[in-house]
Enzyme design. Structure first.
Site, mmCIF file in Angstrom:
data_model
loop_
_atom_site.group_PDB
_atom_site.id
_atom_site.type_symbol
_atom_site.label_atom_id
_atom_site.label_comp_id
_atom_site.label_asym_id
_atom_site.label_seq_id
_atom_site.Cartn_x
_atom_site.Cartn_y
_atom_site.Cartn_z
ATOM 1 C CE1 TYR A 40 0.284 2.401 -7.503
ATOM 2 C CE2 TYR A 40 1.150 4.081 -8.963
ATOM 3 C CZ TYR A 40 0.081 3.508 -8.296
ATOM 4 O OH TYR A 40 -1.173 4.034 -8.408
ATOM 5 C CG HIS A 43 1.893 8.219 -7.400
ATOM 6 N ND1 HIS A 43 0.845 8.065 -6.516
ATOM 7 C CD2 HIS A 43 1.768 7.207 -8.291
ATOM 8 C CE1 HIS A 43 0.126 7.018 -6.859
ATOM 9 N NE2 HIS A 43 0.649 6.483 -7.920
ATOM 10 N NE ARG A 87 -0.999 13.670 6.002
ATOM 11 C CZ ARG A 87 -0.270 13.279 4.943
ATOM 12 N NH1 ARG A 87 -0.612 13.660 3.706
ATOM 13 N NH2 ARG A 87 0.772 12.513 5.101
ATOM 14 N NE ARG A 88 2.246 15.977 6.298
ATOM 15 C CZ ARG A 88 1.538 16.476 5.294
ATOM 16 N NH1 ARG A 88 0.649 17.436 5.506
ATOM 17 N NH2 ARG A 88 1.751 16.028 4.069
ATOM 18 C CG HIS A 126 -5.057 6.412 0.659
ATOM 19 N ND1 HIS A 126 -5.539 5.452 -0.202
ATOM 20 C CD2 HIS A 126 -3.910 6.891 0.080
ATOM 21 C CE1 HIS A 126 -4.735 5.350 -1.250
ATOM 22 N NE2 HIS A 126 -3.735 6.203 -1.104
ATOM 23 C CG PHE A 127 -0.514 6.858 4.290
ATOM 24 C CD1 PHE A 127 0.078 6.365 5.427
ATOM 25 C CD2 PHE A 127 -0.639 8.235 4.148
ATOM 26 C CE1 PHE A 127 0.497 7.214 6.426
ATOM 27 C CE2 PHE A 127 -0.223 9.105 5.143
ATOM 28 C CZ PHE A 127 0.338 8.582 6.296
ATOM 29 C CG HIS A 128 -1.886 3.762 8.566
ATOM 30 N ND1 HIS A 128 -1.804 5.127 8.460
ATOM 31 C CD2 HIS A 128 -0.882 3.390 9.402
ATOM 32 C CE1 HIS A 128 -0.814 5.576 9.229
ATOM 33 N NE2 HIS A 128 -0.236 4.544 9.803
HETATM 34 FE FE1 HAS Z 1 -2.223 6.662 -2.609
HETATM 35 C C1 HAS Z 1 -1.766 9.724 -1.092
HETATM 36 C C2 HAS Z 1 -4.124 8.135 -5.050
HETATM 37 C C3 HAS Z 1 -2.499 3.644 -4.279
HETATM 38 C C4 HAS Z 1 0.216 5.349 -0.587
HETATM 39 N N1 HAS Z 1 -1.026 7.385 -1.114
HETATM 40 C C5 HAS Z 1 -1.017 8.665 -0.615
HETATM 41 C C6 HAS Z 1 -0.073 8.755 0.465
HETATM 42 C C7 HAS Z 1 0.514 7.520 0.581
HETATM 43 C C8 HAS Z 1 -0.095 6.668 -0.419
HETATM 44 C C9 HAS Z 1 1.623 7.126 1.537
HETATM 45 O O1 HAS Z 1 -4.685 10.950 -6.056
HETATM 46 C C10 HAS Z 1 0.187 9.991 1.325
HETATM 47 C C11 HAS Z 1 1.370 10.781 0.876
HETATM 48 C C12 HAS Z 1 1.588 11.943 1.818
HETATM 49 O O2 HAS Z 1 2.218 11.749 2.882
HETATM 50 O O3 HAS Z 1 1.091 13.036 1.524
HETATM 51 N N2 HAS Z 1 -3.186 6.009 -4.305
HETATM 52 C C13 HAS Z 1 -3.925 6.761 -5.138
HETATM 53 C C14 HAS Z 1 -4.490 5.925 -6.187
HETATM 54 C C15 HAS Z 1 -4.036 4.660 -5.953
HETATM 55 C C16 HAS Z 1 -3.204 4.729 -4.784
HETATM 56 C C17 HAS Z 1 -5.381 6.364 -7.304
HETATM 57 N N3 HAS Z 1 -1.332 4.849 -2.452
HETATM 58 C C18 HAS Z 1 -1.568 3.758 -3.250
HETATM 59 C C19 HAS Z 1 -0.698 2.679 -2.858
HETATM 60 C C20 HAS Z 1 0.078 3.153 -1.822
HETATM 61 C C21 HAS Z 1 -0.344 4.521 -1.581
HETATM 62 C C22 HAS Z 1 -0.665 1.336 -3.528
HETATM 63 C C23 HAS Z 1 1.149 2.501 -1.034
HETATM 64 C C24 HAS Z 1 1.526 1.250 -1.142
HETATM 65 N N4 HAS Z 1 -2.856 8.542 -2.959
HETATM 66 C C25 HAS Z 1 -3.575 8.951 -4.055
HETATM 67 C C26 HAS Z 1 -3.712 10.410 -4.029
HETATM 68 C C27 HAS Z 1 -3.035 10.866 -2.901
HETATM 69 C C28 HAS Z 1 -2.511 9.674 -2.258
HETATM 70 C C29 HAS Z 1 -4.407 11.267 -4.985
HETATM 71 C C30 HAS Z 1 -2.854 12.322 -2.452
HETATM 72 C C31 HAS Z 1 -3.832 12.646 -1.411
HETATM 73 C C32 HAS Z 1 -3.613 14.012 -0.814
HETATM 74 O O4 HAS Z 1 -4.532 14.830 -0.951
HETATM 75 O O5 HAS Z 1 -2.566 14.285 -0.223
HETATM 76 C C33 HAS Z 1 -4.322 3.449 -6.847
HETATM 77 O O6 HAS Z 1 -3.132 2.866 -7.266
HETATM 78 C C34 HAS Z 1 -5.185 2.431 -6.153
HETATM 79 C C35 HAS Z 1 -5.633 1.346 -7.103
HETATM 80 C C36 HAS Z 1 -6.091 0.137 -6.341
HETATM 81 C C37 HAS Z 1 -7.208 -0.556 -6.551
HETATM 82 C C38 HAS Z 1 -7.526 -1.731 -5.665
HETATM 83 C C39 HAS Z 1 -7.316 -3.048 -6.367
HETATM 84 C C40 HAS Z 1 -7.570 -4.190 -5.421
HETATM 85 C C41 HAS Z 1 -6.825 -5.301 -5.317
HETATM 86 C C42 HAS Z 1 -7.177 -6.330 -4.264
HETATM 87 C C43 HAS Z 1 -8.287 -7.224 -4.694
HETATM 88 C C44 HAS Z 1 -8.631 -8.156 -3.611
HETATM 89 C C45 HAS Z 1 -9.864 -8.562 -3.329
HETATM 90 C C46 HAS Z 1 -10.084 -9.472 -2.160
HETATM 91 C C47 HAS Z 1 -11.037 -8.136 -4.140
HETATM 92 C C48 HAS Z 1 -8.138 -0.190 -7.607
HETATM 93 C C49 HAS Z 1 -5.688 -5.588 -6.217
HETATM 94 C C50 HAS Z 1 -10.090 -10.915 -2.585
HETATM 95 C C51 HAS Z 1 -10.553 -11.726 -1.448
HETATM 96 C C52 HAS Z 1 -10.499 -13.083 -1.439
HETATM 97 C C53 HAS Z 1 -11.034 -13.782 -0.252
HETATM 98 C C54 HAS Z 1 -9.933 -13.907 -2.521
HETATM 99 CU CU CU Z 2 0.171 9.323 -5.325
#
Ligand code: HAS
Ligand code: CU
Length: 568
Positions: free
Chosen positions: A246, A242, A457-458, A393-395
């Protein structure tokens, strides 16, 4: 008075600051150039294999025609995951951080030889990992879960890549320590501080994978022990896995907070908040790994629930980021004449591909973050775990927030490193937009397939006997996404190759963009103090992992033999 040069304690006798000369900068640029070059080369192969996977899913399996090199879908999937998720990211980050930290501190590397040695160790590790992987002797996917067993060189190579990245971290920390002695009481410049915090988080996180590989996997593949314990191995992996995500995200945040506002005429909305966000990531990134193991037997529900709560905690700094980074950009757009509630968005710097790629990456991340928050729920996770929802999600996260941001950074960094003009603005803009739409379609299709139909998946979906006609429209949606992404990737390589190879010198030198804070007063001292944050991070890891790891180690049973189930 400048924020970063005002000594708070002028009475302290400090060594004189060491000036940053052109030859120091050349060293850093050379090292960065190697990292960025290798990362892009890895990505080229990795993305090409991604296209093959997309085609296989609609029944067009090209692997039989490629058998001398790529033996099967799973062989390709392993190379795709390792090269894109592990190599492209880690190498790019090590180069970008070396470049950014030195410029931000305005001080040469303390030990340039250590930085060169780190590069060599990482390249050696990459070669050692790459050979068995290309030879189909390590088709264990990027998470290399035992009891799937790869050739020992795969694990030793990965260990060297990790050790090399530690050395990069030490090289930056030694440089920082020297800067700190020369500048007592001065606030650390934001970009350097953010890179250093990320590197310290990485040191804590990688202890898990180092322990897994050194104590379990290498002795097992070399036959020193009779078997392995898959649950302990998975737990150590996700202790690392995890915070690894980050490690991919925070360099994008370094750019979104510290650089991007300057690229659209804006200011950093709050320097204090930006620092707080990075400290919160140091504190909360690691003790959440059980959210990848909600379905693993052998880990009591209480621990899974604790990690769920902490996962919602670590989403908080990203929510802060969403508001503050958008505010920083809005300041720029309004200064450029933007009006209205949303009308200002049109005045952002959409003509600049470096800016546009990163802004589009942020929009995709808003969706990726939402699916992350959904994954994090213990109960909802049961519906989406191991389905194509997760690659959806991860793409959007590593494949967009990170990758599209790194493309955007390349659009100023590669011209800066080569002294040559970007080839060409138009193509680079087209690249960013095709990635954006391609990924929207691709990720939307994957999310829906996983959620509605439980598509796994996979898995070689094109050959699945249980495939249902209901999947077809969504699979074709992902296929259109894949075609757009293929066009986008080709454009990226054309732009980079054209920039590097064509002799078109820059008209004006490029400098690293640095966003000034809106409020020029120094940030509070507690946001520039390491001890409480590092101690807090270690304490939280001990609390959230200590008892369970102790239990798993004390009851470890090395019972499982290794399996090589993939087609040869
Ligand atoms: Fe995740 C699985 C939960 C963030 C990557 N994640 C994965 C896997 C990958 C991955 C690679 O709780 C698969 C692993 C595998 O092979 O099994 N993830 C989260 C949560 C967050 C999160 C709670 N993940 C990421 C990030 C990754 C990433 C960052 C890579 C860079 N994830 C999980 C969970 C799994 C998981 C479970 C396990 C699932 C399973 O069952 O296997 C949080 O950090 C996300 C918080 C983000 C936000 C968004 C904030 C938005 C921003 C942009 C704002 C922009 C705007 C547009 C509004 C709350 C900062 C502005 C527009 C204008 C025009 C100005
Ligand atoms: Cu995670």
């Amino acid at each position: 008075m400048s924020v970063q040069t005002m000594p708070l304690n002028e009475a302290t006798a400090a060594p004189a600051p060491v000036p940053l000369t052109d030859s120091d900068l050349k060293v850093v640029d050379r090292i960065t150039g190697w990292y960025v070059g290798i990362s892009i080369a890895a990505l080229t192969i990795g993305l090409a294999l991604g296209v093959l996977q997309g085609l296989e899913h609609v029944g067009l399996d090209l692997y039989p025609y490629l058998t001398p090199i790529f033996k099967s879908y799973y062989h390709g999937l392993t190379i795709h995951g390792v090269l894109n998720a592990l190599v492209w990211t880690t190498f790019f980050i090590c180069g970008f951080f070396t470049f950014a930290t030195v410029r931000s501190l305005n001080r040469p590397l303390r030990y340039p030889r250590l930085a060169y040695a780190a590069l060599l160790v990482m390249v050696g590790g990459l070669i050692l990992t790459g050979i068995p992987m290309l030879a189909n002797m390590a088709t264990v996917l990027y998470t290399f879960y035992p009891p799937l067993q790869a050739h020992w060189a795969f694990y030793v190579g990965l260990t060297l890549v990790v050790v090399g990245s530690w050395m990069v971290g030490y090289s930056l920390l030694f440089t920082y320590a020297a800067w700190r002695k020369e500048n007592p009481g001065v606030r650390t410049p934001f970009i350097a501080l953010a890179c250093l915090i990320t590197m310290v988080m990485w040191q804590i996180a990688t202890l898990g994978v180092a322990a897994e590989i050194l104590f379990l996997l290498i002795p097992w593949t070399l036959g020193w022990v009779g078997g392995t314990d898959p649950l302990l191995a998975r737990t150590l992996f996700w202790y690392f896995g995890h915070p690894l995500v980050y490690f991919w995200l925070l360099p994008a945040y370094v750019s979104w907070y510290g650089m991007l506002p300057a690229q659209t005429g804006g200011k950093m909305f709050s320097g204090s908040l930006a620092r707080l966000v990075f400290w919160l990531f140091l504190l909360l990134s690691t003790p959440v790994g059980f959210h990848h193991q909600y379905t693993d037997p052998g880990i009591p529900q209480t621990w899974k629930a604790i990690h769920m709560v902490l996962t919602y905690g670590v989403a908080f700094p990203s929510l802060l980021t969403a508001f503050t980074v958008v505010a920083s950009l809005e300041i720029g757009a309004r200064a450029r004449g933007g009006k209205g509630w949303f009308g200002w968005i049109r005045k952002l710097n959409w003509g600049d591909p470096s800016y546009t790629a990163q802004n589009l990456a942020m929009i995709l991340f808003a969706f990726g973050g939402i699916s992350g928050i959904i994954n994090a729920s213990y109960s909802v996770n049961l519906a989406v775990h191991n389905t194509s929802w997760i690659p959806g999600h991860f793409h959007l996260t590593v494949g967009s927030a990170t990758t599209l941001t790194f493309f955007g950074i390349c659009y100023w960094l590669v011209p800066k490193l080569t002294g040559r003009k970007l080839f060409t603005k138009g193509l680079a803009l087209a690249q960013a937009w095709t990635w954006f739409f391609g990924m929207l379609l691709f990720a939307n299709g994957y999310h829906l397939l996983g959620l509605r139909y439980g598509v796994p998946r996979r898995t070689m979906l094109g050959a699945a006997p249980y495939a249902s006609p209901e999947w077809t429209p969504f699979l074709y949606e992902t296929l259109i996404g894949v075609v757009l992404l293929f066009i986008s990737a080709t454009l990226f390589f054309l732009v980079i190759a054209g920039t590097v190879l064509l002799p078109r010198k820059l008209d004006r030198p490029i400098e690293m963009p640095v966003a000034e804070p809106l409020d020029p007063r120094p940030t509070p001292a507690w946001l520039d103090t390491w001890f409480p944050w590092v101690a807090g991070a270690i304490a939280l890891v001990l609390l959230a992992y200590g008892p369970m790891l102790w239990n798993l180690v004390a009851n470890a049973e090395l019972f499982s033999q290794g399996y090589q189930v993939w087609p040869r």
